[in-house]
Every structure is written in structure tokens, then in C-alpha cells.
Design a protein around this motif. Sequence first.
Motif, PDB file in Angstrom:
ATOM      1  N   ASN A 159       0.669  -1.092   0.140  1.00 16.44           N
ATOM      2  CA  ASN A 159       0.110  -0.107  -0.113  1.00 16.44           C
ATOM      3  C   ASN A 159       0.984   1.121  -0.055  1.00 16.44           C
ATOM      4  O   ASN A 159       1.505   1.519   1.148  1.00 16.44           O
ATOM      5  CB  ASN A 159      -0.912  -0.150   1.391  1.00 16.44           C
ATOM      6  N   PRO A 160       1.169   1.898  -1.165  1.00 18.36           N
ATOM      7  CA  PRO A 160       1.946   3.212  -1.175  1.00 18.36           C
ATOM      8  C   PRO A 160       1.448   4.162  -0.297  1.00 18.36           C
ATOM      9  O   PRO A 160       2.463   4.942   0.199  1.00 18.36           O
ATOM     10  CB  PRO A 160       1.900   3.674  -2.580  1.00 18.36           C
ATOM     11  N   ARG A 161       0.127   4.448   0.016  1.00 14.89           N
ATOM     12  CA  ARG A 161      -0.221   5.307   0.927  1.00 14.89           C
ATOM     13  C   ARG A 161       0.230   5.214   2.373  1.00 14.89           C
ATOM     14  O   ARG A 161       0.659   6.268   2.758  1.00 14.89           O
ATOM     15  CB  ARG A 161      -1.869   5.649   0.842  1.00 14.89           C
ATOM     16  N   LEU A 162       0.081   3.893   2.850  1.00 12.56           N
ATOM     17  CA  LEU A 162       0.549   3.450   4.125  1.00 12.56           C
ATOM     18  C   LEU A 162       2.082   3.630   4.207  1.00 12.56           C
ATOM     19  O   LEU A 162       2.607   4.162   5.144  1.00 12.56           O
ATOM     20  CB  LEU A 162       0.033   2.205   4.415  1.00 12.56           C
ATOM     21  N   LEU A 163       2.633   3.164   3.117  1.00 14.47           N
ATOM     22  CA  LEU A 163       4.186   3.287   3.230  1.00 14.47           C
ATOM     23  C   LEU A 163       4.764   4.660   3.187  1.00 14.47           C
ATOM     24  O   LEU A 163       5.435   5.140   4.004  1.00 14.47           O
ATOM     25  CB  LEU A 163       4.664   2.767   2.111  1.00 14.47           C
ATOM     26  N   ALA A 164       4.005   5.664   2.566  1.00 15.86           N
ATOM     27  CA  ALA A 164       4.544   7.047   2.346  1.00 15.86           C
ATOM     28  C   ALA A 164       4.172   7.707   3.926  1.00 15.86           C
ATOM     29  O   ALA A 164       4.843   8.476   4.401  1.00 15.86           O
ATOM     30  CB  ALA A 164       3.734   7.797   1.550  1.00 15.86           C
ATOM     31  N   GLY A 165       2.968   7.309   4.443  1.00 15.74           N
ATOM     32  CA  GLY A 165       2.829   7.831   5.869  1.00 15.74           C
ATOM     33  C   GLY A 165       3.669   7.271   6.956  1.00 15.74           C
ATOM     34  O   GLY A 165       4.165   8.141   7.687  1.00 15.74           O
ATOM     35  N   VAL A 166       4.374   5.904   6.843  1.00 18.06           N
ATOM     36  CA  VAL A 166       5.221   5.383   7.606  1.00 18.06           C
ATOM     37  C   VAL A 166       6.461   6.177   7.346  1.00 18.06           C
ATOM     38  O   VAL A 166       7.189   6.742   8.617  1.00 18.06           O
ATOM     39  CB  VAL A 166       5.349   3.911   7.449  1.00 18.06           C
ATOM     40  N   VAL A 167       6.828   6.419   6.310  1.00 18.07           N
ATOM     41  CA  VAL A 167       8.225   7.178   5.899  1.00 18.07           C
ATOM     42  C   VAL A 167       8.000   8.575   6.525  1.00 18.07           C
ATOM     43  O   VAL A 167       9.216   8.967   6.959  1.00 18.07           O
ATOM     44  CB  VAL A 167       8.413   6.823   4.229  1.00 18.07           C
ATOM     45  N   LEU A 168       7.154   9.259   6.313  1.00 16.75           N
ATOM     46  CA  LEU A 168       6.818  10.355   6.889  1.00 16.75           C
ATOM     47  C   LEU A 168       6.814  10.462   8.137  1.00 16.75           C
ATOM     48  O   LEU A 168       7.653  11.306   9.095  1.00 16.75           O
ATOM     49  CB  LEU A 168       5.419  11.063   6.337  1.00 16.75           C
ATOM     50  N   ALA A 169       6.151   9.585   9.074  1.00 15.25           N
ATOM     51  CA  ALA A 169       6.332   9.614  10.675  1.00 15.25           C
ATOM     52  C   ALA A 169       7.861   9.260  10.969  1.00 15.25           C
ATOM     53  O   ALA A 169       8.277   9.852  11.960  1.00 15.25           O
ATOM     54  CB  ALA A 169       5.449   8.586  10.984  1.00 15.25           C
ATOM     55  N   TYR A 170       8.493   8.218  10.352  1.00 19.00           N
ATOM     56  CA  TYR A 170       9.782   7.925  10.335  1.00 19.00           C
ATOM     57  C   TYR A 170      10.658   9.189  10.442  1.00 19.00           C
ATOM     58  O   TYR A 170      11.615   9.540  11.196  1.00 19.00           O
ATOM     59  CB  TYR A 170      10.105   6.693   9.661  1.00 19.00           C
ATOM     60  N   THR A 171      10.360   9.766   9.260  1.00 23.92           N
ATOM     61  CA  THR A 171      11.304  11.182   8.865  1.00 23.92           C
ATOM     62  C   THR A 171      11.142  12.186  10.199  1.00 23.92           C
ATOM     63  O   THR A 171      11.974  12.721  10.577  1.00 23.92           O
ATOM     64  CB  THR A 171      10.745  11.938   7.695  1.00 23.92           C
ATOM     65  N   LEU A 172       9.840  12.385  10.379  1.00 19.85           N
ATOM     66  CA  LEU A 172       9.638  13.523  11.490  1.00 19.85           C
ATOM     67  C   LEU A 172      10.359  13.113  12.718  1.00 19.85           C
ATOM     68  O   LEU A 172      10.828  13.915  13.583  1.00 19.85           O
ATOM     69  CB  LEU A 172       8.207  13.788  11.741  1.00 19.85           C
ATOM     70  N   ALA A 173      10.186  11.562  13.331  1.00 22.14           N
ATOM     71  CA  ALA A 173      10.629  11.321  14.595  1.00 22.14           C
ATOM     72  C   ALA A 173      12.070  11.252  14.385  1.00 22.14           C
ATOM     73  O   ALA A 173      12.951  11.636  15.391  1.00 22.14           O
ATOM     74  CB  ALA A 173      10.290   9.603  14.775  1.00 22.14           C
ATOM     75  N   THR A 174      12.707  10.943  13.338  1.00 22.89           N
ATOM     76  CA  THR A 174      14.411  10.812  13.103  1.00 22.89           C
ATOM     77  C   THR A 174      14.880  12.211  13.131  1.00 22.89           C
ATOM     78  O   THR A 174      15.942  12.507  13.948  1.00 22.89           O
ATOM     79  CB  THR A 174      14.521  10.021  11.880  1.00 22.89           C
ATOM     80  N   VAL A 175      14.300  13.150  12.355  1.00 25.07           N
ATOM     81  CA  VAL A 175      14.821  14.639  12.570  1.00 25.07           C
ATOM     82  C   VAL A 175      14.680  15.334  13.728  1.00 25.07           C
ATOM     83  O   VAL A 175      15.758  15.674  14.300  1.00 25.07           O
ATOM     84  CB  VAL A 175      14.190  15.346  11.384  1.00 25.07           C
ATOM     85  N   ALA A 176      13.401  15.223  14.354  1.00 27.44           N
ATOM     86  CA  ALA A 176      13.349  15.882  15.827  1.00 27.44           C
ATOM     87  C   ALA A 176      14.225  14.896  16.558  1.00 27.44           C
ATOM     88  O   ALA A 176      14.748  15.959  17.621  1.00 27.44           O
ATOM     89  CB  ALA A 176      11.833  15.378  16.353  1.00 27.44           C
ATOM     90  N   GLY A 177      14.539  13.825  16.712  1.00 22.89           N
ATOM     91  CA  GLY A 177      15.311  13.105  17.664  1.00 22.89           C
ATOM     92  C   GLY A 177      16.747  13.486  17.508  1.00 22.89           C
ATOM     93  O   GLY A 177      17.297  13.719  18.506  1.00 22.89           O
TER      94      GLY A 177
END
Length: 468
Positions: free
Chosen positions: A200-218
Motif C-alpha cells: 500500500n503506497p499510501r501507508l508506506l508514505a505515511g510510515v516514511v513521513l512519520a519516521y522522518t519526523l521522529a528521526t529529524v526531531a530526535g
Amino acid sequence: MSERVAAHSGSLGGSVASATVPTWLTVLTGGIVVGGSFLFTTLLTDHDAMRGVNWWRLALPTPAGLRRAVVPLVRALSVGVLLVVLATGFVGPREGVRNFALLLVWVGWWAGYTATTYLVGDTWSALNPWRAPLAAVRWVRERGDDGGDDSGDDSGGDADRRDDSLVGGASLPTSWGVWPAVAGLLALVWLEVVSPVGENPRLLAGVVLAYTLATVAGSLLVGTAWFERVDPVSRVFAAYGRVAPLRRDADGSLSVRLPGTALTEDPLPERPGEVAFVVALLWVTTYDGLVATPTWAAAVQPLVEAGVPALAVYAVVLLAGFALFLAVYRLAARRVRETADTYVTARAIERWFAPALLPIAAGYHLAHFLGYFLGLAPALAAVATSPFAPPASPLALVLPGWFGSVKLLFVLGGHVLAIWVAHSLAFELFPGVLAAIRSQYPSVVVMVFYTMTSLWVITQPYAPPPYV
């Protein structure tokens, strides 16, 4: 060989094929090969000769300032690719073989790029797009502090460690060690298995976005300690990179060594969770293959029908399997201490011999994903030329039946290399020939256990993971 059909084009599970020989014979043969390799290495007792092999290196010309010039450009390119992944994931085609995000993440990155980190060398510290914000903040602050001295980058060495004092004000408790990365790795693999993130590309994009936000913030909060102790992706590539022949030395120069020999020199840091992460890396790939076997489907069906939530079953087995692999390894470390009759603590022995598990993990990853990568690489190449308007029917390769036997060789090759690394480490740690050889008896038993488990999974026909 029976041809394997992927459950979905982006899934990490789409790579295993069954062998034509009986499973019991393949598994038994693998155990015998590993045991025989140990018997052969016991004949090699010349410590100086072993060091000559392990310490050999060929220095490569490394122009001064090349890394400083190349890393920002490469990282900027990787940030651009990340943005395209997010865009095509959210608005691109929904079909797996036509969606750039699905193909790049699973085929190009997790299957293909990961293999380069242990076959060639680890370049993730330079490519990592999630380091870009941290590098930008560091660059701005350094220019403000010293009047514009643009020195270095944040891709390694002392420059990385300075980031902790330049960004944010928080710090990770020392007692945590790298356990956050262990938990992150297990969580990511569980999510990949139980969710349609692979199709599911939409779900994948959501996971990548969440991972991006968490990693950058951390990373902005605690600096590069985030990538060293929390980010499971960075930890995976760094661990695999220790197996590779291409190495970056302490002075920044490049050299080529025999594969795996660097593992005989670099013990794990004395931090909580270091050994557990190596064991987790070995287990998660095994788990990813295990849940796509008929045996798993037959075992999980009565549990779910009895009312146990399927997601809970997958989570419990993931954690229980990891605990089992870790317990077996720790038990072996204690037995090593007894057979070697040494005053070295069991915990120190665990850290000392853990690098020998990395060739096993690399060999199994290659066996698990190479066919998947080769089969869908043409589709990735076709879609990459026009990610927002991909061809209607991208081509995919059908691998010949004999390729399944090649996968078995990858698994065995990783274990044989692990035997050599463990043999070399034993001679570095224990004085005398007999103590070094006796110390390896428990390690060989563990490696035979890991080998037979991996080969059993590899030889199973594919069955879609049920109830997810």
C-alpha cells in the motif's frame, strides 16, 4: 525448484524459494558443512599467519577533501529522492509494480542497497537523508561561532561527536545503551510483517513521513547519538558495513581488506544492548522468512481460531524468538568461559565474539533478498525514469530454478566466514592453542543451530502470512 510468487510486490517476504532436495538433507548438510569448517580451522594454529590474513589491507588513493566535497552533494540528492518517495507514495499509482515509492524502498533500498553495505562498504553515513537537518544546523552554528569556517561534515569521526554539543540540550541516559535501536528494529520488522506497508503506497508514505519526523526531531534534540544509539536503520547499515571489504580507516583514508577480516579487530563497544542488537539483526531476517512458510500458517491458525488476536501472535513470536536466540548465544558465552578455563567474564566474551554473528546475518540477508532484487530490478529501473507517469506494465525477471541452490550457498558462505572470524577472535582473546580451540566448541554448536534454522526457512515453500 518450485517457483516463488510474492504476496505483494513491495513486501520484504518476496524472495524465498524452496529447494529440490529434501529439507532434512539440506539442513543436515548445512550443519555438517559448518562443523567441518570448524574442524578445518582447528588445523590453523599459527597466530601470526592468521593475523597476516586478517590484517592485510590495500590502501586506496583518497584525495584530500574529497569526502568533504562529495558528502553534501550526495546527501542533497538523497533528500531529493526521499521527497520523490513521499510524493509518489501519496499521489502515485496504487499498483505495486508501478509505484516508485514501493519499488525503491523495498527493492532498491532494503534489498539492493543493503546488500552493498556488506558486499562493498557502508556508505549510509554519507547518503542518509535524515542527517541533512542536523548537518545544516551544525553548519550554521559553526559559521556563527568561528566567522565562517566551513570545516568538515557530520558524516563521521570527531565531527559527528561535536554535534551533541551543538544541537539541542538533551542527552540519552547512558544506562539505555543501544536498547532503543533494538526495540526500533523489532518494531519495524513487526510492522512490515503485519501491515500492508509492503503493498500500500499510501501507508508506506505515511510510515516514511512519520519516521522522518521522529528521526529529524530526535537527532536535533540529542545530536548524532540518535543515529548511534536509537535509529535502527543507521545501526543496521553500520553493523553490516563491518563485514565489507571496503573500509574507512581512522585517518579518513580508504582501504580494501578481505571480507569479514575487520571483524577480528573491532570489538563491540561496552554499552548495554550492543550484543542484543547483533542477535536481533540475525533473528529478524529469519523471522521475516519464518512467517511466510506453511509451517507457520498451520501453527498460527488454531491459535487465532481459539480467539487469540493475530497481531498479538505475531508480536509474541517475534519477541520470543529474539529472546531464544539471545539466550542461546548467552548460554554459549558462559560455556565458552568454562571450556577455556578463563577469568574473562561471560559478558566480555559475549561482546568479543558477537561480531562473528554478522557474516551469518549478511549471508542470510543475501539469500533472502537477492532473488527478490534481481526479479524486480527491471521494473524499478523502468519506473524510475518516469516515477509520476510509469509504464503500464513494467517488466520483471523470472529467475531460473537453480537459483534456489545459489541461495543455500550464500547461507553456508556466511556461516563459514563466521567460523573463521570466531576462530581468529578466540586466538586473540585466549593464550595458548588448546584454550583457544576448546573455547570454540560452544560457539560452533550455536552456529550449527543458527545454520540449520536458516536453511530450514530457506527451503520452505512460500505461504502468505495468514490473518494480516
